[in-house]
Design a protein around this motif. Structure first.
Motif, PDB file in Angstrom:
ATOM      1  N   ALA A 187      47.191   5.354 -39.315  1.00 16.67           N
ATOM      2  CA  ALA A 187      47.365   6.292 -40.433  1.00 16.67           C
ATOM      3  C   ALA A 187      46.298   7.394 -40.439  1.00 16.67           C
ATOM      4  O   ALA A 187      46.472   8.418 -41.112  1.00 16.67           O
ATOM      5  N   GLY A 188      45.213   7.170 -39.715  1.00 19.76           N
ATOM      6  CA  GLY A 188      44.091   8.108 -39.781  1.00 19.76           C
ATOM      7  C   GLY A 188      43.798   8.815 -38.469  1.00 19.76           C
ATOM      8  O   GLY A 188      44.381   9.851 -38.149  1.00 19.76           O
ATOM      9  N   TYR A 189      42.894   8.218 -37.677  1.00 17.85           N
ATOM     10  CA  TYR A 189      42.435   8.909 -36.462  1.00 17.85           C
ATOM     11  C   TYR A 189      43.583   9.209 -35.494  1.00 17.85           C
ATOM     12  O   TYR A 189      43.590  10.249 -34.840  1.00 17.85           O
ATOM     13  N   ASN A 190      44.536   8.281 -35.390  1.00 18.42           N
ATOM     14  CA  ASN A 190      45.633   8.531 -34.439  1.00 18.42           C
ATOM     15  C   ASN A 190      46.438   9.768 -34.842  1.00 18.42           C
ATOM     16  O   ASN A 190      46.876  10.547 -33.990  1.00 18.42           O
ATOM     17  N   ARG A 191      46.604   9.940 -36.151  1.00 19.46           N
ATOM     18  CA  ARG A 191      47.349  11.124 -36.612  1.00 19.46           C
ATOM     19  C   ARG A 191      46.539  12.393 -36.366  1.00 19.46           C
ATOM     20  O   ARG A 191      47.080  13.416 -35.947  1.00 19.46           O
ATOM     21  N   ILE A 192      45.240  12.317 -36.608  1.00 23.45           N
ATOM     22  CA  ILE A 192      44.385  13.496 -36.369  1.00 23.45           C
ATOM     23  C   ILE A 192      44.457  13.906 -34.893  1.00 23.45           C
ATOM     24  O   ILE A 192      44.681  15.072 -34.557  1.00 23.45           O
ATOM     25  N   VAL A 193      44.281  12.912 -34.019  1.00 24.55           N
ATOM     26  CA  VAL A 193      44.282  13.209 -32.575  1.00 24.55           C
ATOM     27  C   VAL A 193      45.655  13.733 -32.141  1.00 24.55           C
ATOM     28  O   VAL A 193      45.749  14.690 -31.358  1.00 24.55           O
ATOM     29  N   THR A 194      46.713  13.146 -32.675  1.00 24.25           N
ATOM     30  CA  THR A 194      48.056  13.597 -32.295  1.00 24.25           C
ATOM     31  C   THR A 194      48.317  15.016 -32.808  1.00 24.25           C
ATOM     32  O   THR A 194      48.902  15.848 -32.086  1.00 24.25           O
ATOM     33  N   LEU A 195      47.881  15.298 -34.035  1.00 22.05           N
ATOM     34  CA  LEU A 195      48.077  16.661 -34.563  1.00 22.05           C
ATOM     35  C   LEU A 195      47.321  17.695 -33.715  1.00 22.05           C
ATOM     36  O   LEU A 195      47.843  18.774 -33.431  1.00 22.05           O
ATOM     37  N   ILE A 196      46.112  17.336 -33.286  1.00 22.94           N
ATOM     38  CA  ILE A 196      45.326  18.280 -32.464  1.00 22.94           C
ATOM     39  C   ILE A 196      45.999  18.488 -31.104  1.00 22.94           C
ATOM     40  O   ILE A 196      46.165  19.622 -30.644  1.00 22.94           O
ATOM     41  N   THR A 197      46.386  17.394 -30.486  1.00 21.25           N
ATOM     42  CA  THR A 197      46.847  17.490 -29.087  1.00 21.25           C
ATOM     43  C   THR A 197      48.280  18.008 -28.975  1.00 21.25           C
ATOM     44  O   THR A 197      48.681  18.437 -27.896  1.00 21.25           O
ATOM     45  N   THR A 198      49.037  17.951 -30.071  1.00 21.97           N
ATOM     46  CA  THR A 198      50.411  18.470 -30.015  1.00 21.97           C
ATOM     47  C   THR A 198      50.541  19.829 -30.694  1.00 21.97           C
ATOM     48  O   THR A 198      51.624  20.412 -30.686  1.00 21.97           O
ATOM     49  N   MET A 199      49.458  20.310 -31.286  1.00 19.51           N
ATOM     50  CA  MET A 199      49.518  21.617 -31.942  1.00 19.51           C
ATOM     51  C   MET A 199      49.666  22.701 -30.871  1.00 19.51           C
ATOM     52  O   MET A 199      48.851  22.780 -29.952  1.00 19.51           O
TER      53      MET A 199
END
Ligand code: T3D
Length: 261
Positions: A85-97
């Motif tokens: 719910a936290g770090y994985n979403r942050i990392v995914t948002l950064i890397t897929t932006m």
């Protein structure tokens, strides 16, 4: 904008997300995680934003998970759900932006803070920056994508060394290992960071985004697959206004004026 644990400022095509709990070296509590996710979603959607910068307030970039919050957890707390719910979403948002995301590493980046810096497309660092895979100091394994990003950036042996020693890696060593793009004098970081960001914000944003998509896919592809994916994405890039502008500017012997379209 309306946040308490981070700041978000958008100007001249650049969104700057500042992690803002300096008294805790910007360690992530629940609120900072929630607000970072919200800011990344918002800036990802905003066509006026063509480059995103993540940096830290005060003397740290981020010391990772707030350990005071860890101490207060009950026995039924699921770390797996916490990461999803936290770090994985942050990392995914950064890397897929589909626009460049730059980490402006102003100080120590430890644990999940290190993982988030590594997830960004570029790392511009102060000479006072450092990187610590701090997880093993608290009996954990690297998370926030570090097992993936760090092994690819610096190779297995150095990544494993960082994980098991939890040693502090200086900005200069990080540069020599290929972990970061540039190390600059501490006082000049804000100016040089924004120069990078503004330059990228004036670029062909669609092409930059498709480049990121193609390179991530290539990391797990055969050459034949990468060639085919490049062809498909180039077909998209080749239909943008910025492609037409780039070609026209070359032929007219002038600088291109990209609009990110
Ligand atoms: O369980 C899960 O949630 C799984 C997820 C894990 C993800 C992770 O990130 S695990 C790794 C967590 N982070 C760490 O273990 C790093 C802890 N911090 C440090 O080791 C040191 O602070 C640093 C090496 C990063 C920096 O050292 P130094 O000497 O420059 O600063 P300091 O004095 O240690 O810290 C300054 C203040 O920030 C201090 O507060 P005080 O004493 O002035 O009131 C310190 O307690 C606080 N702080 C630093 N890191 C954290 C923190 N407070 C809470 N959580 C922190 N991670």
């Amino acid at each position: 904008m309306d946040y308490a644990a981070i700041e978000l400022v958008v100007a001249e095509g650049v969104a700057v997300i500042t992690l803002n709990r300096p008294e805790k070296l910007n360690a992530f509590n629940a609120l900072m995680t929630k607000e970072t996710i919200d800011a990344l979603k918002r800036t990802g959607r905003d066509h006026a934003v063509r480059t995103v910068v993540i940096t830290g307030a005060g003397r740290g970039f981020s010391a990772g998970q707030d350990l005071a919050d860890v101490a207060g957890r009950g026995d039924d707390f699921s770390i797996a759900e916490h990461l999803r719910a936290g770090y994985n979403r942050i990392v995914t948002l950064i890397t897929t932006m589909e626009k460049p995301v730059i980490a402006g590493v102003n100080g120590v980046a430890a644990g999940a803070g290190c993982g988030i810096a590594l997830a960004c497309d570029l790392r511009i660092c102060s000479a006072k920056a450092s990187f610590i895979q701090a997880f093993s100091r608290v009996g954990l394994i690297p998370d926030s994508g570090s097992t993936w990003t760090l092994t690819r950036l610096i190779g297995y042996a150095r990544a494993y060394e960082m994980a098991v020693t939890a040693d502090r890696i200086s900005a200069e060593k990080a540069l020599s290992w290929g972990m970061v793009n540039e190390v600059v004098p501490h006082e000049q970081l804000p100016e040089i960071l924004m120069a990078w960001a503004r330059q990228l914000a004036c670029g062909p944003t669609v092409a930059y985004g498709l480049t990121k998509r193609a390179m991530y896919k290539a990391l797990n592809s055969t050459l034949a697959e990468a060639l085919e994916y490049e062809a498909q994405l180039q077909d998209i890039a080749g239909r943008t206004a910025d492609n037409k502008e780039g070609v026209a500017a070359f032929l007219e012997k002038r600088e291109p004026e990209f609009r990110g379209e």
